[in-house]
Enzyme design. Structure first.
Site, short mmCIF file in Angstrom:
data_model
loop_
_atom_site.label_atom_id
_atom_site.label_comp_id
_atom_site.label_asym_id
_atom_site.label_seq_id
_atom_site.Cartn_x
_atom_site.Cartn_y
_atom_site.Cartn_z
N LYS A 73 -24.95 -100.60 73.64
CA LYS A 73 -24.02 -100.09 72.62
C LYS A 73 -23.80 -98.57 72.69
O LYS A 73 -22.73 -98.08 72.38
CB LYS A 73 -24.51 -100.46 71.22
CG LYS A 73 -24.31 -101.93 70.87
CD LYS A 73 -24.67 -102.17 69.42
CE LYS A 73 -24.47 -103.63 69.06
NZ LYS A 73 -24.70 -103.87 67.64
N ASP A 109 -19.36 -103.07 63.45
CA ASP A 109 -20.59 -103.42 62.71
C ASP A 109 -20.57 -102.79 61.31
O ASP A 109 -20.97 -103.43 60.34
CB ASP A 109 -21.83 -102.90 63.46
CG ASP A 109 -22.17 -103.75 64.68
OD1 ASP A 109 -21.85 -104.95 64.69
OD2 ASP A 109 -22.76 -103.20 65.63
#
Ligand code: ATR
Length: 288
Positions: A73, A109
């Protein structure tokens, strides 16, 4: 799943390592199928040392978009052409879109987390004091989203204090209207902060495999505190079991997982997925 694949079928996917356990293919393909969209979503296991070449390959193959999961990420950011302000602030990208031939990184997210707080806990972050357990990538995403959603105060309690301090330093400079504090995870100091927290969020892996925080005493939580555990497997972590024992409102990370996927789906396809379908698919898969 789309079994009628042609040269026109658009390919979506997820890169991570390991990735075989990911539930994203299940929920994304279910939504694509439900809407009859000519896409397919495929998992790709990419080892850390292969990330650069894998991203080049995804570009060359004309992949329409993809999710990014652990451990890529943060490492993927310099390999992209552009990242959104949320992704830059949280230092993490979980969704990549091809836009005019360029790879653009997003972080859905944080959006998923706030949506799940509202949907699953009825929690409005505006004016709230929030205690965050952890200071890794997931914590950064949560702090960025909470600051954007109008919280008044954030307390970061991390096992390694330096990492907590680095997180607080990053955000303090960006959000002058939010008060920040650091805490250890030891009982005494943590209790002081728990007395004022409207929401307690676990962003760490503690709770998987039945583990729990030794210094976290749910009896110290406010009587109307809400508890969010980003862990979703098992669905009831020791933290959630203890909080439910005090009749506190609780939610696990399933809603966040579904909501980040819904936002990614909309970015790739320009269409919203069927309401509740991704969460239903996840709940069914995790309960078996
Ligand atoms: P992620 O991207 O999932 O947040 P990460 O960046 O590796 O993953 O961060 C993991 C976080 O979980 C860290 O805050 C870590 O604490 P440290 O900074 O002290 O390493 C926390 N964590 C992991 N295992 C833990 C444990 N057993 N007890 C307490 N905190 C733990």
């Amino acid at each position: 799943m789309n079994m009628n694949i042609t040269g026109k079928t658009k390919v979506l996917g997820i890169i991570g390592h390991p990735v075989a356990h990911s539930l994203s293919p299940l929920m994304q393909n279910a939504a694509l199928k439900a809407l009859g969209l000519d896409y397919i979503y495929v998992p790709f296991a990419v080892e850390p040392q292969n990330l650069t070449v894998a991203v080049k390959g995804l570009r060359a193959l004309g992949i329409h978009g993809f999710n990014v999961t652990i451990p890529h990420k943060t490492a993927i950011i310099p390999l992209l052409d552009r990242v959104s302000p949320e992704a830059e602030l949280s230092g993490a990208v979980n969704t990549v879109c091809r836009e005019d031939g360029l790879l653009v990184g997003y972080n859905t997210d944080g959006i998923g987390f706030i949506k799940s707080l509202v949907d699953d806990l009825g929690f409005n972050p505006d004016g709230a004091t929030v205690l965050i357990l952890g200071a890794g990538g997931a914590a950064r995403g949560a702090v960025a989203a909470l600051c954007g959603a109008g919280v008044t105060k954030i307390v970061v309690a991390n096992r390694t204090r330096d990492k907590g301090e680095a997180l607080v330093d990053t955000f303090r400079g960006r959000y002058s209207h939010v008060k920040f504090a650091l805490s250890s995870q030891e009982t005494g100091e943590l209790h002081e902060h728990l007395r004022e927290a409207n929401l307690i969020v676990n962003t760490t892996s503690v709770g998987m495999n039945g583990s729990s925080f030794a210094g976290l005493d749910v009896d110290a939580f406010l009587p109307d505190a809400k508890v969010y555990d980003m862990v979703y497997s098992p669905p009831e972590t020791p933290l959630l079991v203890a909080a439910r024992g005090r009749n506190l409102s609780c939610a696990n990370g399933l809603g966040m997982l579904a909501a980040q996927g819904e936002t990614a789906f909309s970015l790739w396809t320009g269409t919203d997925p069927p309401c509740g379908l991704m969460k239903l698919k996840l709940s069914t898969a995790i309960d078996v």
